[in-house]
Design an enzyme around this catalytic site. Sequence first.
Site, short mmCIF file in Angstrom:
data_model
loop_
_atom_site.label_atom_id
_atom_site.label_comp_id
_atom_site.label_asym_id
_atom_site.label_seq_id
_atom_site.Cartn_x
_atom_site.Cartn_y
_atom_site.Cartn_z
N LYS A 14 0.83 -1.21 0.00
CA LYS A 14 0.00 0.00 0.00
C LYS A 14 0.86 1.26 0.00
O LYS A 14 0.63 2.19 -0.77
CB LYS A 14 -0.94 0.01 1.23
CG LYS A 14 -1.88 -1.19 1.28
CD LYS A 14 -2.78 -1.15 2.49
CE LYS A 14 -2.09 -1.29 3.82
NZ LYS A 14 -1.43 -2.61 4.02
N ARG A 86 -9.76 0.60 8.66
CA ARG A 86 -9.29 -0.74 8.95
C ARG A 86 -10.32 -1.57 9.69
O ARG A 86 -10.06 -2.74 9.98
CB ARG A 86 -8.06 -0.63 9.86
CG ARG A 86 -6.80 -1.13 9.20
CD ARG A 86 -5.72 -0.79 10.18
NE ARG A 86 -4.54 -1.53 9.98
CZ ARG A 86 -3.48 -1.05 9.35
NH1 ARG A 86 -3.50 0.12 8.79
NH2 ARG A 86 -2.40 -1.78 9.27
N ARG A 120 11.83 -6.12 4.37
CA ARG A 120 11.61 -4.66 4.26
C ARG A 120 12.60 -3.91 5.16
O ARG A 120 12.87 -4.33 6.28
CB ARG A 120 10.19 -4.30 4.69
CG ARG A 120 10.00 -2.78 4.80
CD ARG A 120 8.57 -2.36 4.84
NE ARG A 120 7.86 -2.83 6.02
CZ ARG A 120 6.56 -2.63 6.23
NH1 ARG A 120 5.84 -1.96 5.33
NH2 ARG A 120 5.97 -3.09 7.31
N ARG A 153 11.51 -2.19 10.80
CA ARG A 153 10.42 -1.70 11.63
C ARG A 153 10.22 -2.67 12.79
O ARG A 153 10.28 -3.88 12.61
CB ARG A 153 9.13 -1.60 10.80
CG ARG A 153 8.72 -0.18 10.54
CD ARG A 153 7.63 -0.05 9.53
NE ARG A 153 6.36 -0.67 9.91
CZ ARG A 153 5.24 -0.56 9.20
NH1 ARG A 153 5.24 0.16 8.09
NH2 ARG A 153 4.13 -1.14 9.58
N ARG A 164 -0.30 -9.35 13.18
CA ARG A 164 -0.91 -8.31 12.32
C ARG A 164 -1.80 -8.97 11.27
O ARG A 164 -2.85 -8.46 10.93
CB ARG A 164 0.19 -7.48 11.64
CG ARG A 164 0.84 -6.49 12.60
CD ARG A 164 2.16 -5.98 12.08
NE ARG A 164 2.06 -5.21 10.85
CZ ARG A 164 3.06 -4.97 10.04
NH1 ARG A 164 4.27 -5.45 10.31
NH2 ARG A 164 2.89 -4.25 8.97
#
Length: 206
Positions: A14, A86, A120, A153, A164
């Site tokens: 996203k 969300r 990431r 992160r 998550r």
Amino acid sequence: MKNVVLLGPPGAGKGTLASRLVQAFGFLHVSTGDMLREEVAKGTPLGQLAHGYMARGELVPDEVILALVRQRVDARKGVLFDGFPRTVAQAEGLERFTSVDVVVFLEIGQEEVVRRLSSRRVCGACGAVYNLVTQPPREPGRCDRCGGPLVQREDDRPEVVARRFEVYMRDSAPLVAYYAQRGLLRRVPADRSPEEVFQAVAQILR
Ligand code: AP5
């Protein structure tokens, strides 16, 4: 200008897609994840509240998020909502202060998002997003844009990623049916290169 929602599981791409769409279409980018990380970095009361939820992979309470988004939305500009709404309660809250024209649903499986999130890296200074496999920086460990250090992160640790994803399936996946019923949902396969995903979405928005 349209108001567009980007919907999809953690790591669907996203944020990566949003930065291209903002450049191409001039949207106002409203990323609740980025806004919350800024508050955490500044140590504000909101940041202190949000940090615990984020580190565990849980959602920050709806009323906190709705207040945050409401103050950022500008009715004169097309808004690109990234990571918001969300929950169905957030979607209903959003409708009370602005309309949604298109919802782009990035479709991708859990195995691929786990792969993407484990590789990431983000710039600790400017927040630019990289991937050690698919979008590596020119110089290892350094941001191409500002030279800042690349870090992982806190919520990209495997146990938090798994949580998550569960939270996404429980609280956010129902939004697919919610927006489909309203005739707003456009499905886009996200298991393709960033350029291919961007082109598919740009075509929808044009
Ligand atoms: P948030 O920051 O919104 O996290 P997320 O939705 O889990 O999404 P991510 O940022 O992890 O992934 P992304 O889809 O943007 O993928 P990206 O482009 O980085 O939220 C974090 C936390 O904040 C939440 O857990 C919650 O606690 C809280 N929060 C935020 N919003 C909230 C809300 N509305 N309500 C309540 N709580 C909220 O890409 C991932 C990786 O893949 C990168 O390495 C990238 O380089 C790579 N990549 C991207 N696209 C491709 C591609 N096409 N091919 C190959 N690699 C790709």
